[in-house]
Design a protein around this motif. Structure first.
Motif, mmCIF file in Angstrom:
data_model
loop_
_atom_site.group_PDB
_atom_site.id
_atom_site.type_symbol
_atom_site.label_atom_id
_atom_site.label_comp_id
_atom_site.label_asym_id
_atom_site.label_seq_id
_atom_site.Cartn_x
_atom_site.Cartn_y
_atom_site.Cartn_z
ATOM 1 N N TYR A 37 -1.029 -7.040 4.247
ATOM 2 C CA TYR A 37 -1.606 -5.722 4.501
ATOM 3 C C TYR A 37 -0.519 -4.652 4.557
ATOM 4 N N SER A 38 -0.788 -3.535 3.891
ATOM 5 C CA SER A 38 0.136 -2.397 3.891
ATOM 6 C C SER A 38 -0.652 -1.113 4.071
ATOM 7 N N PHE A 39 -0.007 -0.147 4.720
ATOM 8 C CA PHE A 39 -0.587 1.193 4.823
ATOM 9 C C PHE A 39 0.463 2.135 5.381
ATOM 10 N N GLU A 40 0.564 3.309 4.789
ATOM 11 C CA GLU A 40 1.483 4.339 5.255
ATOM 12 C C GLU A 40 0.848 5.711 5.074
ATOM 13 N N TYR A 41 1.191 6.622 5.996
ATOM 14 C CA TYR A 41 0.800 8.021 5.834
ATOM 15 C C TYR A 41 1.910 8.750 5.069
ATOM 16 N N PHE A 42 1.511 9.601 4.137
ATOM 17 C CA PHE A 42 2.493 10.353 3.366
ATOM 18 C C PHE A 42 2.454 11.854 3.655
ATOM 19 N N PHE A 52 1.749 10.729 -6.832
ATOM 20 C CA PHE A 52 2.789 10.357 -5.871
ATOM 21 C C PHE A 52 2.281 9.257 -4.951
ATOM 22 N N ALA A 53 1.064 9.432 -4.432
ATOM 23 C CA ALA A 53 0.497 8.444 -3.519
ATOM 24 C C ALA A 53 0.302 7.107 -4.224
ATOM 25 N N ALA A 54 -0.179 7.143 -5.480
ATOM 26 C CA ALA A 54 -0.426 5.904 -6.213
ATOM 27 C C ALA A 54 0.871 5.136 -6.451
ATOM 28 N N VAL A 55 1.928 5.844 -6.834
ATOM 29 C CA VAL A 55 3.221 5.196 -7.078
ATOM 30 C C VAL A 55 3.790 4.629 -5.785
ATOM 31 N N ALA A 56 3.672 5.400 -4.703
ATOM 32 C CA ALA A 56 4.187 4.946 -3.406
ATOM 33 C C ALA A 56 3.441 3.705 -2.926
ATOM 34 N N HIS A 57 2.103 3.724 -3.076
ATOM 35 C CA HIS A 57 1.302 2.554 -2.682
ATOM 36 C C HIS A 57 1.799 1.314 -3.406
ATOM 37 N N MET A 61 3.599 -2.055 -1.705
ATOM 38 C CA MET A 61 2.919 -3.344 -1.814
ATOM 39 C C MET A 61 3.777 -4.362 -2.567
ATOM 40 N N LYS A 62 4.494 -3.907 -3.596
ATOM 41 C CA LYS A 62 5.366 -4.815 -4.340
ATOM 42 C C LYS A 62 6.534 -5.290 -3.473
ATOM 43 N N GLN A 63 7.054 -4.401 -2.637
ATOM 44 C CA GLN A 63 8.126 -4.787 -1.727
ATOM 45 C C GLN A 63 7.661 -5.893 -0.774
ATOM 46 N N ARG A 64 6.481 -5.699 -0.201
ATOM 47 C CA ARG A 64 5.948 -6.693 0.732
ATOM 48 C C ARG A 64 5.690 -8.019 0.019
ATOM 49 N N GLU A 65 5.131 -7.930 -1.172
ATOM 50 C CA GLU A 65 4.826 -9.145 -1.920
ATOM 51 C C GLU A 65 6.106 -9.898 -2.283
ATOM 52 N N ALA A 66 7.143 -9.174 -2.665
ATOM 53 C CA ALA A 66 8.415 -9.814 -3.011
ATOM 54 C C ALA A 66 9.015 -10.523 -1.794
ATOM 55 N N LYS A 67 8.903 -9.900 -0.634
ATOM 56 C CA LYS A 67 9.426 -10.503 0.589
ATOM 57 C C LYS A 67 8.693 -11.803 0.914
ATOM 58 N N ILE A 68 7.373 -11.795 0.747
ATOM 59 C CA ILE A 68 6.588 -12.997 1.027
ATOM 60 C C ILE A 68 6.884 -14.078 -0.002
ATOM 61 N N GLU A 69 7.034 -13.691 -1.265
ATOM 62 C CA GLU A 69 7.361 -14.664 -2.307
ATOM 63 C C GLU A 69 8.686 -15.369 -2.002
ATOM 64 N N ALA A 70 9.654 -14.612 -1.504
ATOM 65 C CA ALA A 70 10.948 -15.206 -1.145
ATOM 66 C C ALA A 70 10.779 -16.200 -0.005
ATOM 67 N N GLN A 71 9.942 -15.849 0.960
ATOM 68 C CA GLN A 71 9.702 -16.750 2.090
ATOM 69 C C GLN A 71 8.991 -18.021 1.630
ATOM 70 N N LEU A 72 8.019 -17.878 0.743
ATOM 71 C CA LEU A 72 7.292 -19.041 0.234
ATOM 72 C C LEU A 72 8.207 -19.966 -0.558
ATOM 73 N N TRP A 86 -4.117 -2.749 0.456
ATOM 74 C CA TRP A 86 -3.801 -1.448 1.055
ATOM 75 C C TRP A 86 -4.997 -1.051 1.910
ATOM 76 N N SER A 87 -4.832 -1.102 3.200
ATOM 77 C CA SER A 87 -5.969 -0.835 4.090
ATOM 78 C C SER A 87 -5.485 -0.280 5.415
ATOM 79 N N LYS A 88 -6.109 0.786 5.843
ATOM 80 C CA LYS A 88 -5.806 1.371 7.146
ATOM 81 C C LYS A 88 -6.357 0.502 8.270
ATOM 82 N N ASP A 89 -7.500 -0.130 8.012
ATOM 83 C CA ASP A 89 -8.156 -0.957 9.028
ATOM 84 C C ASP A 89 -8.064 -2.428 8.627
#
Length: 290
Positions: A37-42, A52-57, A61-72, A86-89
């Motif tokens: 899960y990811s979410f940020e206010y811009f 801008f928002a679409a690129v940032a999203h 999300m790719k950063q988080r996914e890469a981190k999890i892939e490394a852990q796996l 991408w979800s606020k809730d």
């Protein structure tokens, strides 16, 4: 079915939900899937520049996914699917998606050992599949599973929860090799206990006799059956500490709306105090409406 919904939330937690969730899925014979899960206010920029928002999203999300892939990769579990969300809730998406797509267990780390966050409480109140909340506590070094049941209720909802708690408790004990315990707390107001208006020893003895047939069907050692007098949250906390319970399994009625906030929920008062891993079994919603 036989799928585990592992939540890898936005914030860092003191417990590794991914590693623990995959281990739990493996011993239970289930297939793990990770939801990142990811979410940020811009600020105002996203309202003036949608791209801008679409690129940032996408970048976050790719950063988080890469981190999890490394852990796996380290865990030798590269075949575990990762779903970026991408979800606020977090809780709303997790509750809806898990039941809609046939998951039968949800795993989430508790971020603070001493208290639960709003997302945790929302999951507890609304999840429709069993929810495992993981904490980092010395109690986990123990080898016990404590099942909390209400033998004294004849309400269909409580009776259904008792059976579900026992079913999941037995399955967890078999998979993990932990010793299974059962706890039943007879609720007696403290003022009556302090004034010696009742004989607590007699109440406990009578309860053992009254529920002897039910207890015998569980095939537990006598030393693993605990009937006590007092407030459920305090008694279960004491029992879980005494036996170093790695897991506490309990049912949640999940009262909603004004009624839920005014009346409260015994399960929530227990969860707020317990430091073990907690497996929350939600009530059958069809019975909640009757």
């Amino acid at each position: 079915m036989d799928k585990v919904f592992i939540i890898s939330p936005r914030e860092e937690s003191h417990t590794d939900a991914i590693a623990a969730g995959i281990d739990l899925a493996n011993v239970l014979g289930k297939r793990a899937e990770i939801f990142a899960y990811s979410f940020e206010y811009f600020g105002s920029a996203e309202y003036y520049n949608a791209s801008f928002a679409a690129v940032a999203h996408k970048h976050i999300m790719k950063q988080r996914e890469a981190k999890i892939e490394a852990q796996l990769k380290v865990l030798q579990a590269k075949d575990v699917p990762i779903h970026s969300v991408w979800s606020k809730d977090l809780s709303e998406h997790a509750c809806n998606h898990s039941i809609r797509h046939g998951f039968d267990l949800m795993v989430k780390a508790v971020h603070h050992a001493e208290h639960y966050l709003p997302a945790d409480w929302n999951l507890i109140r609304h999840v429709q599949i069993p929810l495992m909340l993981l904490t980092d506590n010395p109690l986990h070094k123990g080898n016990a599973i404590m099942m909390a049941v209400d033998l004294g209720s004849d309400k269909p909802l409580k009776m259904q929860l008792n059976q579900s708690v026992i079913k999941h408790g037995k399955a967890l004990a078999k998979a993990t090799g932990c010793q299974l315990h059962l706890a039943f707390v007879i609720r007696v107001p403290k003022v009556l206990r302090d004034m010696d208006l009742i004989n607590t020893s007699t109440l406990v003895k009578d309860a053992h006799q009254k529920y002897q047939q039910q207890l015998a069907q569980l095939e537990l050692e006598p030393d693993c059956i605990h009937i006590t007098i007092g407030e459920p949250d305090l008694c279960l906390y004491e029992l879980s500490c005494r036996f170093k319970a790695r897991y506490l399994v309990l049912g949640a009625c999940q009262r909603h709306g004004i009624f839920g906030y005014v009346i409260g929920n015994t399960a929530e008062s227990i969860i707020g105090r317990i430091r073990s891993n907690v497996l929350v079994i939600p009530a059958d919603r069809s019975l909640c409406l009757t």
